[in-house]
Motif scaffolding. Sequence first.
Motif, PDB file in Angstrom:
ATOM      1  N   ALA A   1       0.826  -1.205   0.000  1.00 22.67           N
ATOM      2  CA  ALA A   1       0.000   0.000   0.000  1.00 22.67           C
ATOM      3  C   ALA A   1       0.863   1.260   0.000  1.00 22.67           C
ATOM      4  O   ALA A   1       0.605   2.222  -0.741  1.00 22.67           O
ATOM      5  CB  ALA A   1      -0.932  -0.007   1.208  1.00 22.67           C
ATOM      6  N   ALA A   2       1.914   1.274   0.822  1.00 16.31           N
ATOM      7  CA  ALA A   2       2.786   2.445   0.886  1.00 16.31           C
ATOM      8  C   ALA A   2       3.540   2.642  -0.425  1.00 16.31           C
ATOM      9  O   ALA A   2       3.695   3.768  -0.898  1.00 16.31           O
ATOM     10  CB  ALA A   2       3.767   2.302   2.049  1.00 16.31           C
ATOM     11  N   SER A   3       4.011   1.548  -1.022  1.00 14.10           N
ATOM     12  CA  SER A   3       4.737   1.651  -2.293  1.00 14.10           C
ATOM     13  C   SER A   3       3.852   2.262  -3.379  1.00 14.10           C
ATOM     14  O   SER A   3       4.290   3.127  -4.150  1.00 14.10           O
ATOM     15  CB  SER A   3       5.235   0.271  -2.733  1.00 14.10           C
TER      16      SER A   3
ATOM     17  N   PHE B   1       5.824  -1.002  -9.622  1.00  6.99           N
ATOM     18  CA  PHE B   1       6.601  -2.239  -9.603  1.00  6.99           C
ATOM     19  C   PHE B   1       6.908  -2.671  -8.175  1.00  6.99           C
ATOM     20  O   PHE B   1       6.810  -3.853  -7.831  1.00  6.99           O
ATOM     21  CB  PHE B   1       7.907  -2.061 -10.382  1.00  6.99           C
ATOM     22  N   ALA B   2       7.284  -1.710  -7.326  1.00  6.06           N
ATOM     23  CA  ALA B   2       7.564  -2.032  -5.924  1.00  6.06           C
ATOM     24  C   ALA B   2       6.323  -2.605  -5.244  1.00  6.06           C
ATOM     25  O   ALA B   2       6.413  -3.554  -4.465  1.00  6.06           O
ATOM     26  CB  ALA B   2       8.054  -0.781  -5.189  1.00  6.06           C
ATOM     27  N   ALA B   3       5.159  -2.029  -5.543  1.00 11.84           N
ATOM     28  CA  ALA B   3       3.908  -2.547  -4.972  1.00 11.84           C
ATOM     29  C   ALA B   3       3.622  -3.954  -5.481  1.00 11.84           C
ATOM     30  O   ALA B   3       3.140  -4.818  -4.720  1.00 11.84           O
ATOM     31  CB  ALA B   3       2.751  -1.608  -5.311  1.00 11.84           C
ATOM     32  N   SER B   4       3.931  -4.204  -6.747  1.00 15.21           N
ATOM     33  CA  SER B   4       3.643  -5.527  -7.314  1.00 15.21           C
ATOM     34  C   SER B   4       4.544  -6.605  -6.723  1.00 15.21           C
ATOM     35  O   SER B   4       4.114  -7.751  -6.531  1.00 15.21           O
ATOM     36  CB  SER B   4       3.784  -5.495  -8.835  1.00 15.21           C
ATOM     37  N   THR B   5       5.808  -6.262  -6.414  1.00 13.39           N
ATOM     38  CA  THR B   5       6.698  -7.266  -5.818  1.00 13.39           C
ATOM     39  C   THR B   5       6.245  -7.621  -4.403  1.00 13.39           C
ATOM     40  O   THR B   5       6.336  -8.785  -3.992  1.00 13.39           O
ATOM     41  CB  THR B   5       8.153  -6.773  -5.791  1.00 13.39           C
ATOM     42  N   ALA B   6       5.743  -6.640  -3.660  1.00 15.76           N
ATOM     43  CA  ALA B   6       5.204  -6.929  -2.333  1.00 15.76           C
ATOM     44  C   ALA B   6       3.934  -7.769  -2.438  1.00 15.76           C
ATOM     45  O   ALA B   6       3.690  -8.661  -1.618  1.00 15.76           O
ATOM     46  CB  ALA B   6       4.918  -5.627  -1.579  1.00 15.76           C
ATOM     47  N   THR B   7       3.130  -7.503  -3.463  1.00 18.91           N
ATOM     48  CA  THR B   7       1.916  -8.300  -3.679  1.00 18.91           C
ATOM     49  C   THR B   7       2.262  -9.739  -4.024  1.00 18.91           C
ATOM     50  O   THR B   7       1.632 -10.688  -3.529  1.00 18.91           O
ATOM     51  CB  THR B   7       1.075  -7.682  -4.815  1.00 18.91           C
TER      52      THR B   7
END
Length: 438
Positions: free
Chosen positions: A95-97, A191-197
């Motif tokens: 969420a933060a990313s 992209f950062a959000a997708s890697t955390a997902t």
Amino acid sequence: MRELLGVNPQVLALALARMSESVGNSFLIVVLPLFIATDFITGATFGLTEVFITGFILSIFGFVNSPLQPFTGRLSDSTGRRKVFVLFGLVLIAAASFAYSLATTYWHLVGLRVLQGIAGAFIIPTTVALVNDLATEDNRGGNMGTYNTFRLVGFGVGPVAAGGVVAAGPYSIPFGASTVTITGFDAAFYFAASTATLAFLLVLTLIRDPEIEPSEDEGSVYSAFVVFDKRGENLLDPVFALGAVSFFLAVGIAVFATLGDIVNTRLDQGPEMFGLQFAAFVLAQILLQAPIGRATDFYGRKAFIVAGTIMLVPTTLIQGLIPDLTLFSGLISDPWLMFLARFLQGVAGAMVFAPALALAGDLATKGNSGTTLSVLTMAFGFGVAFGPLLSGFLVAWGFVVPFAFAAGLAAIGVAIVLTQIDEVIVPKRAIPLLGKVT
């Protein structure tokens, strides 16, 4: 795969999840300073310079998550659950990313880094505790080493790719009859959000909580921070001693981070070489964490921690003496000598951190892995955050001073390991002269 790598399959899955999350999270180390320097971010600075705000935004992650780790570690022990804390932290990270793409002021970035720091406090101690719970005393070192290797691969890959993602923007994406255009910065944040997902999905589907009894310890959240040995056999509590050594290690690594301009000037090199030198430590860790961790399962933990802390002293100090050294003149250029010193410092780090985590896991009582291991993860996090601030202050007295100070801390670490830390489990092939087994 389990027989090949000598680790629990769930630890491999958890390691892959942390690798994915680390790729995206480490993106921000490169992307945020670039983002702050653009016109996308404005607002009041309250008299602070842009450089200071950039450093503050980057370092606040460590200063927020480190003191919170004992709370989340103890909470996971008291509930007997780890997975839910990891999942919650990954949701916050994702969420933060994503929210960085909506930020418009410096203080939006501060707030999002605080949120990510809180997320790190949920993820870091509980994942290490989960590795400890899934391992046995016969393969704990190998499991810890493999987990750290995958995590560091993600940490190393992220910054390398981040600049390219930003530079290649803006991106035009077909969407039905129209085209959506996003900036390189937005692409990096997405992209950062997708890697955390992706990490969330890996943990959700592949990880299950091991059967552990909830901790019955009714002490305070900081009850794990016992300074003196209650048994009376040594002066310091062994977990506290391991935490102190982890802090000294992290400081020694991190003093290099803020000295880029000075290093480049002294060694007459470009920023690309500095980036390579910075990455040399991570490269050594990636190559050696798993085999060293596995070796500790046979030869014991202490021998490697002793060797690593001893090696940390000269490999840290020599970084502050380049290019004043004439011993290697004509044999190797100063920039590559710095690369070699950083790589050897990484070798020393690989011999300390994974074995220290494994030894702390050996020391942890049943159901208290989160609380016990949070001492080490918190200490390391504080060291990473404290090191750059320390070097920025001490370098005013000379380039060598921050490195000499960090080397002095490492020397204290050698004395602590030799006198205050003992093996817990009898090694299969013990190395003599390194202390008794408690």
